[in-house]
Design an enzyme around this catalytic site. Sequence first.
Site, PDB file in Angstrom:
ATOM      1  N   GLU A  39       0.837  -1.198   0.000  1.00 44.03           N
ATOM      2  CA  GLU A  39       0.000   0.000   0.000  1.00 44.03           C
ATOM      3  C   GLU A  39       0.877   1.255   0.000  1.00 44.03           C
ATOM      4  O   GLU A  39       1.876   1.328   0.697  1.00 44.03           O
ATOM      5  CB  GLU A  39      -0.873  -0.027   1.259  1.00 44.03           C
ATOM      6  N   LYS A 105      -9.996   2.347  -1.633  1.00 45.27           N
ATOM      7  CA  LYS A 105     -10.068   1.732  -0.307  1.00 45.27           C
ATOM      8  C   LYS A 105     -11.399   2.056   0.370  1.00 45.27           C
ATOM      9  O   LYS A 105     -11.758   3.220   0.538  1.00 45.27           O
ATOM     10  CB  LYS A 105      -8.895   2.224   0.539  1.00 45.27           C
ATOM     11  N   CYS A 138      -5.238  -3.154   2.884  1.00 43.74           N
ATOM     12  CA  CYS A 138      -4.864  -3.071   4.295  1.00 43.74           C
ATOM     13  C   CYS A 138      -6.041  -3.248   5.256  1.00 43.74           C
ATOM     14  O   CYS A 138      -6.469  -4.367   5.511  1.00 43.74           O
ATOM     15  CB  CYS A 138      -4.136  -1.746   4.539  1.00 43.74           C
TER      16      CYS A 138
END
Length: 254
Positions: A39, A105, A138
Amino acid sequence: MKITLIQPETVWNNQEANISKAEAMILKADGTDLILLPETFNSGFLPAETVQCTGSARQTVDWLKGIARRNDAAVCTSIFERVNGSLYNRLFFVTPGGDTHVYDKRHLFIGDEKKRVTPGKKRVVVTFRGWRILLQICYDLRFPVWSRNRDDYDLAVYVANWPEPRADVWKTLLKARAMENQCYVAGVNRVGKDPNGIAFAGESKVLDPYGRDIISLKAFAETQGTADLSLEQLIRFRNDFPVLPDRDEFTLII
């Protein structure tokens, strides 16, 4: 499919140094199909107010396209990108032919990212070389409903900046996502320390549908590794032990 994890020590807020480092590591990844970088690999997990990324994001994406073309492999990572005044933590999946898929995200991390970054609203699965691949970033790893296999993917990828104090959580949840979704899982993480003193252990890994490690990269080491995945074995396992048809259905409110 061969999948290569690149586990670098990220240089804080230095795109040129991070691209140069990643390129040198990728040179060792001959004969792979998919290359994963952590990331925000080109900057580190910066405070959102410091991100100046309109030009740098485009430069990084152009570099990803060149790497994909040169290696005849897809490349997958996330970077910060600002679009029409909104900041996104955006995952790019770039194919050798130049096709570019994006995933923003969904689950923004507690604190600065949640306050200043715009969350994604779309779950993204891409098809590449016969594989259906779920794209995740993540903190998404903590939320199983978002990554629930609707019998629509074979491999879930997680690109991350996951701190060392929560390394056990990282390893446990990667295993859980593989087992509950009857899929391969690949998680790639960085190493080193950021200027806030936060340490990152790496421990990038690829797991099979039983939750077993296929490869697990050495903790705290700047390194890379390649795993060979079998779609035939995955299909056979799902046919012999058909769990997915019994899954619960969820309605997501976005």
